[in-house]
Design a protein around this motif. Structure first.
Motif, PDB file in Angstrom:
ATOM      1  N   THR A 108      96.833  48.663  65.235  1.00  0.00           N
ATOM      2  CA  THR A 108      95.800  49.107  64.300  1.00  0.00           C
ATOM      3  C   THR A 108      94.520  48.311  64.481  1.00  0.00           C
ATOM      4  OG1 THR A 108      97.538  49.686  62.720  1.00  0.00           O
ATOM      5  CG2 THR A 108      95.307  49.532  61.871  1.00  0.00           C
ATOM      6  N   GLU A 168      92.585  53.993  49.258  1.00  0.00           N
ATOM      7  CA  GLU A 168      92.970  53.557  50.599  1.00  0.00           C
ATOM      8  C   GLU A 168      91.820  53.755  51.585  1.00  0.00           C
ATOM      9  OE1 GLU A 168      95.652  52.135  51.659  1.00  0.00           O
ATOM     10  OE2 GLU A 168      97.083  52.334  50.028  1.00  0.00           O
ATOM     11  N   GLU A 216      98.079  55.516  57.902  1.00  0.00           N
ATOM     12  CA  GLU A 216      96.866  55.020  58.552  1.00  0.00           C
ATOM     13  C   GLU A 216      96.230  56.083  59.433  1.00  0.00           C
ATOM     14  OE1 GLU A 216      98.076  51.528  60.603  1.00  0.00           O
ATOM     15  OE2 GLU A 216      97.641  50.208  58.899  1.00  0.00           O
ATOM     16  N   LEU A 250      96.925  44.019  59.094  1.00  0.00           N
ATOM     17  CA  LEU A 250      96.965  45.071  60.094  1.00  0.00           C
ATOM     18  C   LEU A 250      97.880  44.667  61.239  1.00  0.00           C
ATOM     19  CD1 LEU A 250      93.125  45.767  60.316  1.00  0.00           C
ATOM     20  CD2 LEU A 250      94.775  47.078  58.983  1.00  0.00           C
ATOM     21  N   HIS A 275      89.958  51.007  53.845  1.00  0.00           N
ATOM     22  CA  HIS A 275      89.779  51.169  55.295  1.00  0.00           C
ATOM     23  C   HIS A 275      88.307  50.974  55.686  1.00  0.00           C
ATOM     24  CE1 HIS A 275      90.499  52.732  59.334  1.00  0.00           C
ATOM     25  NE2 HIS A 275      89.463  53.537  59.161  1.00  0.00           N
TER      26      HIS A 275
END
Length: 393
Positions: free
Chosen positions: A170, A143, A105, A166, A147
């Motif tokens: 995050t 990814e 992340e 999440l 996001h």
């Protein structure tokens, strides 16, 4: 059997398309809608399994495993079992990334931070580092799109939806980044990354489309596509809306308020422009903009090309045999259409000069023969999509 089953018998029907079940069957059944577990539930379950099996795993590693399982307890436990066997019971974040090919992340947030800062060099350098570390760039594209979807949801809903997989940490970071990234930037980057996804489906390398997407979104002035122009206009509108005009002084007369604002407003420097950019965008962007205004004018300009740019004067060059088309292009109506299209694409007010090719005035000194009537008629047909009409007696 369904209406009056024996006490020891229970029917269980499972389906993912409940709407296709017959009404007579549904009316005789109790309906239980099963939903995927959320990320915190998966993490708690994996933590309980790890403690029971004596597996050392930080919560960040378990969160990565849970995110990759996409709502499946079985897949999450199976992945944790594989990691435990490969690492001898000591699962780390790096081990999860290597086994799953997942994207941390932190990498996604850093890429978006580079976009916020308009740091093209930083984004490309960081992408190079990820590639050197063996990161699957195809997985990185998907990814990053996921996001950006989360960012878009936060921007338009005003909060982080509970359904997003999440962690609490995050969620706070996502909320902060959604306030930094503009809505137009998120939508533009999603459109650009869709090109990389198409290349992936066709077996292509996603690296170049990903790099181009980062360059275009961090340096929009270098992209002369019509989508980029719309994106830049939307950014200007957002900046104008976010900065209210200053109040005029009481000593300024009412009729001179607008003039005072114009005089006091700082002049914006026009975007930089190179001849190569115009040549690259001529067929792809500029001529379609002309075609929206006039199809005959666009058809006439298709055989021309930008030849020189000096002191905000663009020289448009026609082939030596197209002197008639050059004369048509010089007419005020056609020249104005081209100037408007250039301003729409580049944001620059350019003066126009029309010329023939280098061989237009060279060669043997012989007088140019006037065009015949048949040639003029055919040229009018090709240029203006005209046809002959026979006069009656």
């Amino acid at each position: 059997m369904i209406e009056e089953p024996p006490p020891h018998l229970v029917f269980v029907f499972c389906t993912t398309e409940l709407q296709k079940m017959l009404g007579t069957v549904r009316s005789r059944c109790q309906t239980f809608v099963l939903s995927r577990p959320r990320l915190p539930e998966l993490v708690r379950y994996l933590k309980r399994v790890a403690e029971g099996e004596g597996i050392e795993a930080p919560e960040a590693a378990l969160a990565l495993v849970a995110r990759s399982a996409r709502g499946s307890f079985r897949d999450a436990v199976s992945t944790l079992d594989q990691l435990s066997s490969a690492t001898e019971g000591k699962v780390s974040v790096q081990a999860v990334l290597q086994l799953l090919g997942a994207v941390e992340e932190e990498a996604l947030f850093r890429l978006c931070d580079f976009v916020v800062d308009r740091d093209t060099a930083g984004a490309l350098t960081f992408l190079e580092e990820l590639a050197d570390q063996g990161q699957d760039l195809g997985r990185l594209v998907t990814e990053l799109l996921e996001h950006l979807r989360h960012v878009m949801l936060v921007q338009h809903m005003g909060e982080v939806p509970d359904s997003l997989p999440l962690t609490d940490e995050t969620r706070e970071r996502l909320r902060a980044q959604a306030n930094q990234l503009g809505e137009a930037t998120v939508l533009r980057l999603c459109d650009l990354l869709a090109v990389a996804v198409d290349d992936l489906r066709q077996g292509g390398d996603p690296r170049l489309p990903l790099e181009l997407a980062l360059v275009k979104v961090t340096r929009p002035a270098a992209d002369l596509s019509r989508e980029s122009v719309g994106y830049r206009l939307e950014q200007l509108e957002q900046r104008a809306a976010s900065s209210p005009p200053s109040e005029p002084s009481n000593t300024v007369l009412q009729g001179s308020v607008e003039e005072a604002r114009i005089e006091d407003a700082p002049e914006r420097e026009p975007p930089s422009l190179e001849l190569e950019q115009l040549q690259e965008a001529w067929q792809r962007t500029i001529l379609p903009a002309v075609e929206e205004r006039s199809i005959p004018t666009a058809s006439m300009l298709r055989e021309a090309h930008p030849a020189q740019l000096a002191n905000d004067t663009l020289t448009v060059e026609f082939p030596a045999a197209a002197s008639f088309h050059r004369q048509l292009a010089e007419e005020p109506k056609n020249a104005t259409l081209l100037a408007e299209a250039l301003y729409e694409v580049t944001g620059r007010r350019l003066a126009l000069d029309f010329a023939l090719g280098e061989n237009g005035g060279e060669g043997p000194a012989e007088e140019e023969q006037p065009a015949s009537e048949e040639e003029i008629v055919q040229l009018m047909k090709d240029t203006f999509d005209a046809h002959e009409v026979e006069e009656g007696p």
